[in-house]
Scaffold this motif. Sequence first.
Motif, PDB file in Angstrom:
ATOM      1  N   ARG A 124     -10.261  19.242 -48.792  1.00 19.51           N
ATOM      2  CA  ARG A 124      -8.953  19.550 -48.217  1.00 19.51           C
ATOM      3  C   ARG A 124      -7.786  19.085 -49.079  1.00 19.51           C
ATOM      4  NH1 ARG A 124     -12.794  19.442 -44.745  1.00 19.51           N
ATOM      5  NH2 ARG A 124     -12.707  20.580 -42.762  1.00 19.51           N
ATOM      6  N   ARG A 130      -9.448  23.503 -51.875  1.00 22.80           N
ATOM      7  CA  ARG A 130      -8.740  24.508 -51.083  1.00 22.80           C
ATOM      8  C   ARG A 130      -8.965  25.921 -51.619  1.00 22.80           C
ATOM      9  NH1 ARG A 130      -4.700  20.740 -51.533  1.00 22.80           N
ATOM     10  NH2 ARG A 130      -3.421  22.145 -52.788  1.00 22.80           N
ATOM     11  N   LEU A 147      -4.240  22.716 -42.149  1.00 27.40           N
ATOM     12  CA  LEU A 147      -5.129  23.228 -43.194  1.00 27.40           C
ATOM     13  C   LEU A 147      -5.236  24.745 -43.116  1.00 27.40           C
ATOM     14  CD1 LEU A 147      -7.039  22.767 -45.533  1.00 27.40           C
ATOM     15  CD2 LEU A 147      -8.879  22.357 -43.888  1.00 27.40           C
ATOM     16  N   LEU A 151      -4.562  27.166 -46.223  1.00 27.44           N
ATOM     17  CA  LEU A 151      -5.566  28.108 -46.727  1.00 27.44           C
ATOM     18  C   LEU A 151      -5.053  29.542 -46.675  1.00 27.44           C
ATOM     19  CD1 LEU A 151      -8.865  26.651 -45.211  1.00 27.44           C
ATOM     20  CD2 LEU A 151      -7.877  26.287 -47.473  1.00 27.44           C
TER      21      LEU A 151
END
Length: 228
Positions: A124, A130, A147, A151
């Motif tokens: 992460r 990522r 997150l 993404l």
Amino acid sequence: MQSLSRALTVLAELNRQDRPYGVTELAVTIGLHKSTVHRILATFCAHGLARRVDDHLYCAVDGLATLRRTTTPQPDLLTEAAHRLNCLVVLARPLPRTAGTVLEVSAVAGLTGTVTSGDAVPLRGSALGRAYLAALPAEQVEAGPDLQKALQRVREVGFAHNARPVAGLPRMVAVPVPDGIGHCVGALGAELPHPASLADIRRSLPVLHRAAVQLGPTLTEALLRRGA
């Protein structure tokens, strides 16, 4: 891990061309001590991975033609990318049976420093992580709102980057490594200068994308051999 890495380096170089190699030539080419290379070659001969031509020359066995095709592109492509960008280039891939949960450094090239093969890659916090996660099916990734947003941004722009070092990894821009049929098998990243600009990122992307596409089939075959 270091001894395994050395052995694989010797095996890859031994399979690079269809000709015998001398112990001294191999040692100089890959940067290992002559006695270390000699011990590795003796082990290979004992297990049928190499054969001795005479007292000083060794060659790969004929049955390793497939290995020759799959091991040589990876270091060559990484070295070429590192040379073009004049920086550290890192290839990361999942461990067997851990897609979406564990990523490790598979190979490095260029201005190497503290990053070595086998190092863990934060999924992460790092650009490599990522870039990899963003290319996986959404249902494979357990992600909170922050997150997920990050993404999604990676999917839109086609790359990930981190502006500061993360867990031993430098500032990097990274792209996913595709296998050609829609699956992600790793991530490829290049070190960024400090401070990094958008121009630095844009300069790295064409080189990384081209190398990633070429590396994909190699990583796929390696994962299959490892039982992923």
